[in-house]
Design an enzyme around this catalytic site. Structure first.
Site, PDB file in Angstrom:
ATOM      1  N   GLY A 328      21.151  11.811 -29.686  1.00 13.94           N
ATOM      2  CA  GLY A 328      21.611  10.640 -28.797  1.00 13.94           C
ATOM      3  C   GLY A 328      20.956  10.709 -27.464  1.00 13.94           C
ATOM      4  O   GLY A 328      19.840  10.985 -27.407  1.00 13.94           O
ATOM      5  N   SER A 329      21.903  10.318 -26.598  1.00 17.10           N
ATOM      6  CA  SER A 329      21.546   9.956 -25.042  1.00 17.10           C
ATOM      7  C   SER A 329      20.995  11.304 -24.445  1.00 17.10           C
ATOM      8  O   SER A 329      21.536  12.195 -24.583  1.00 17.10           O
ATOM      9  CB  SER A 329      22.375   9.029 -24.386  1.00 17.10           C
ATOM     10  OG  SER A 329      23.466   9.881 -23.962  1.00 17.10           O
ATOM     11  N   ARG A 331      21.240  11.757 -21.116  1.00 17.04           N
ATOM     12  CA  ARG A 331      22.335  12.050 -20.336  1.00 17.04           C
ATOM     13  C   ARG A 331      23.195  12.926 -20.921  1.00 17.04           C
ATOM     14  O   ARG A 331      23.687  14.012 -20.526  1.00 17.04           O
ATOM     15  CB  ARG A 331      23.088  10.671 -19.799  1.00 17.04           C
ATOM     16  CG  ARG A 331      24.076  11.103 -18.667  1.00 17.04           C
ATOM     17  CD  ARG A 331      24.696   9.770 -18.278  1.00 17.04           C
ATOM     18  NE  ARG A 331      25.579   9.238 -19.687  1.00 17.04           N
ATOM     19  CZ  ARG A 331      26.826   9.864 -20.059  1.00 17.04           C
ATOM     20  NH1 ARG A 331      27.469  10.819 -19.209  1.00 17.04           N
ATOM     21  NH2 ARG A 331      27.257   9.454 -21.028  1.00 17.04           N
ATOM     22  N   VAL A 332      23.590  12.736 -22.041  1.00 18.80           N
ATOM     23  CA  VAL A 332      24.743  13.416 -22.652  1.00 18.80           C
ATOM     24  C   VAL A 332      24.052  14.849 -23.205  1.00 18.80           C
ATOM     25  O   VAL A 332      24.747  16.018 -22.943  1.00 18.80           O
ATOM     26  CB  VAL A 332      25.324  12.832 -23.916  1.00 18.80           C
ATOM     27  CG1 VAL A 332      26.344  14.044 -24.633  1.00 18.80           C
ATOM     28  CG2 VAL A 332      26.158  11.695 -23.712  1.00 18.80           C
ATOM     29  N   GLU A 347      17.629  15.924 -30.316  1.00 20.57           N
ATOM     30  CA  GLU A 347      16.883  15.072 -30.691  1.00 20.57           C
ATOM     31  C   GLU A 347      17.147  13.665 -29.703  1.00 20.57           C
ATOM     32  O   GLU A 347      17.959  12.878 -30.303  1.00 20.57           O
ATOM     33  CB  GLU A 347      16.889  14.907 -32.084  1.00 20.57           C
ATOM     34  CG  GLU A 347      15.679  14.025 -32.664  1.00 20.57           C
ATOM     35  CD  GLU A 347      15.938  12.392 -32.994  1.00 20.57           C
ATOM     36  OE1 GLU A 347      15.462  11.846 -32.070  1.00 20.57           O
ATOM     37  OE2 GLU A 347      16.513  12.286 -33.980  1.00 20.57           O
ATOM     38  N   CYS A 386      15.995   5.384 -32.713  1.00 21.30           N
ATOM     39  CA  CYS A 386      15.425   6.261 -31.335  1.00 21.30           C
ATOM     40  C   CYS A 386      13.693   6.320 -31.633  1.00 21.30           C
ATOM     41  O   CYS A 386      13.288   6.462 -30.403  1.00 21.30           O
ATOM     42  CB  CYS A 386      15.971   7.687 -31.503  1.00 21.30           C
ATOM     43  SG  CYS A 386      15.617   8.412 -33.448  1.00 21.30           S
TER      44      CYS A 386
END
Length: 608
Positions: A328-329, A331-332, A347, A386
């Site tokens: 995912g993002s 930032r997270v 990833e 992605c």
């Protein structure tokens, strides 16, 4: 006892059956449904009897792959494991998503339910049984019940390697049945709208992955190696060792492929995973877990949770898994890396680039092919990959071709009717429009095509999602590189049908390479050129983990036959291959055997 029954009996920690009692507190912000008919979630453990319809031959399968329309629903009955019908999901027949903890399917905390809106209509069509923070204890205890040495390893319960080879073979066979294949493709379409060809491709890749790791292939993942020691009786052996309790967090855009490939990789290596999938698409994995149970996987081998992001964050902090895979993002991902002391594999998102080299083809069909791949890379699945093409950097020699016109014409063929373009689930229409306006304020920028709402706003996609035409904006490369602020704006990833186009000359190659060096994410890339010298320059000055090279190069594509994942980051996770599974879901353990004999004439030496 069968081998899979033994797997269920070989749990190394006790007390799991007492973990299914969940909390009762429900916050006012969450909807609660009290339905006496669903006190016992349907586990539906029946093994699929497989569809009676004849298996398609290779020619009909090839033809079907090219279609956007699913096979008619009357052709196949629902699989025996299924608890939902993708064709009838709606306000009157809502799908139900449950949790698994301690070997049991369970409801949410005190009946808490999270409602999922149909991306095409805005109506509620799925209910997720939601776990609240006060209901996390059973999940913490269940995850912590797995020892660090895992459910199996090269010295412990080795029969489970073979057992999971059997589970994979059976699951692959079931996914190959036309009725099961259609069931998952249609379910994917309902929750993450994409063309039938794209949804079916996700099912096919998942099936091929399972075929690849059937039979002995699971234990081959744990292959060790030995090195002779310094004296008789000494030998060092390197082993692939599981982490034990692990967590998997996956996004909405590939509801089947990403979670299945990562989940199975974790299980193959001996880990016990807790799985969290984006709630908008979690019903796909709810159904696939039921398929795995029907294929013999013990229910207690995987925990499955429906909860909000901050609740999952608390669960990870409290349970402290030995490894957490996050897709995912960025930032997270960075937040998790900090809070979990670096015990993460990532990833992440990527601003994926494609460079078109100076060797422009003479044949129009080759130019058409490049245009086709550019369109697919940027706009298939509405750009929600992605690996989607975020920017094209084309040599000025391409200006003499009709490449951009062809891309525009192909983008215009995309339609909401066949879902070749559709809802954007993480960005609103207004956010995309605001980004378009910001880019167009850059000197020399211009709109190549798109930029407007789908169908002029004549659609039923809810406002919380995006609905925009396939869009491309030209930005001069000199302006893009000129300031960090502009570069950050141009390279902001829009997870939708959106791309930037720029152009460079031979003299501007240093600007191109500088731009690639500035990028923070290094997932996929494409070098569209057959010129060996140009290829060498680009490949030697970049780091993207999955890079396609040559006239047919693309940015998208995460099949089962090659590594897919970022590079340039020690946290990088891979997916799909033996190396990806070993890197992501196991660590190296060295055991040095030193059994003697001690020489008969040995004496105690002086201290050193």
């Amino acid at each position: 006892m069968t081998m899979m029954q033994k797997m269920g009996a070989l749990r190394t920690c006790a007390g799991q059956r007492s973990l299914c009692r969940l909390g009762q507190v429900v916050p006012a912000t969450r909807k609660v449904h009290s339905d006496s008919t669903t006190k016992q979630p349907p586990s539906n453990p029946r093994r699929s009897s497989h569809m009676s319809a004849k298996k398609q031959d290779s020619w009909s399968t090839t033809v079907q792959w090219q279609l956007h329309k699913a096979p008619e629903k009357e052709t196949f009955a629902l699989p025996d494991f299924a608890t939902v019908n993708p064709d009838t999901l709606g306000p009157q027949q809502r799908g139900k998503v449950y949790n698994i903890v301690g070997g049991q399917w369970v409801e949410g905390t005190g009946g808490a339910v999270s409602e999922v809106l149909d991306p095409m209509t805005g109506e509620t069509f799925i209910e997720c049984q939601e776990v609240l923070e006060e209901g996390l204890n059973p999940y913490v205890e269940s995850l912590q019940s797995c020892p660090k040495f895992g459910m199996h390893n090269p010295f412990h319960h080795v029969e489970r390697y073979l057992a999971y080879g059997s589970v994979s073979a059976k699951a692959a066979q079931m996914l190959g049945e036309p009725g099961v294949e259609r069931f998952f493709a249609r379910l994917i379409q309902r929750v993450s709208p994409k063309s039938y060809a794209q949804a079916l491709g996700e099912v096919v890749v998942t099936r091929k992955f399972l075929e690849n790791f059937s039979g002995d292939q699971v234990r081959f993942l744990a292959r060790s190696f030995g090195v002779p020691g310094d004296h008789q009786g000494q030998m060092s052996v390197g082993y692939r060792w599981p982490y034990g309790p692990v967590a998997i967090v996956t996004p909405f855009n590939f509801p089947l492929e990403i979670p299945v490939l990562q989940l199975m990789g974790a299980l193959y290596m001996g880990n016990r995973p807790l799985l969290k999938v984006d709630h908008k698409v979690a019903i796909v994995m709810d159904q696939f877990l039921r398929l795995l149970h029907a294929c013999g996987m013990p229910v207690g081998d995987v925990d499955f949770i429906q909860c909000e992001g901050q609740v999952m964050h608390q669960l990870l902090l409290r349970s402290r898994p030995r490894n957490t895979l996050f897709t995912g993002s960025s930032r997270v991902a960075n937040l998790l890396a900090r809070d979990l002391d670096g015990r993460v594999k990532v990833e992440g998102a990527g601003f994926d680039w494609k460079v078109l080299g100076p060797d422009v083809p003479v044949d129009q069909n080759k130019i058409d092919y490049v245009a086709h791949v550019c369109d697919q890379d940027a706009y298939a699945c509405s750009g929600q990959k992605c690996s989607a093409q975020s920017i094209i950097l084309m040599h000025e020699n391409w200006r003499s071709t009709n490449l951009v016109e062809q891309m525009k014409a192909l983008a215009a063929q995309r339609s909401l009717d066949d879902l070749t373009v559709g809802p954007i689930l993480s960005v609103t229409t207004q956010q995309v429009k605001d980004h378009v306006e910001a880019l167009l304020r850059i000197p020399g920028a211009k709109l190549l095509f798109g930029g407007e709402e789908l169908n002029g706003g004549a659609h039923s996609i809810p406002a919380c999602y995006g609905a925009v035409q396939p869009t491309a904006i030209f930005v001069p490369i000199a302006e893009m590189i000129r300031s960090p602020k502009v570069f950050a704006l141009v390279t902001t990833e829009i997870f939708g049908p959106f791309q930037v186009v720029t152009e460079f000359s031979d003299a501007e190659m240093p600007l191109l390479l500088e731009g690639l060096e500035r990028l923070d994410e290094h997932l996929t890339a494409a070098v569209v050129s057959n010129d060996p010298t140009f290829q060498q320059t680009l490949l030697s000055h970049s780091v993207n983990g999955t890079t396609y090279c040559g006239l047919r190069a693309r940015t998208t594509g995460a099949p089962q036959n090659h590594w897919f994942g970022p590079a340039g980051d020690p946290r990088a996770a891979g997916i799909g291959t033996k190396e990806a599974i070993q890197l992501t879901w196991s660590c190296h353990r060295e055991i040095v055997q030193d059994v003697g004999p001690v020489p008969k004439d040995w004496t105690i030496p002086p201290r050193s």
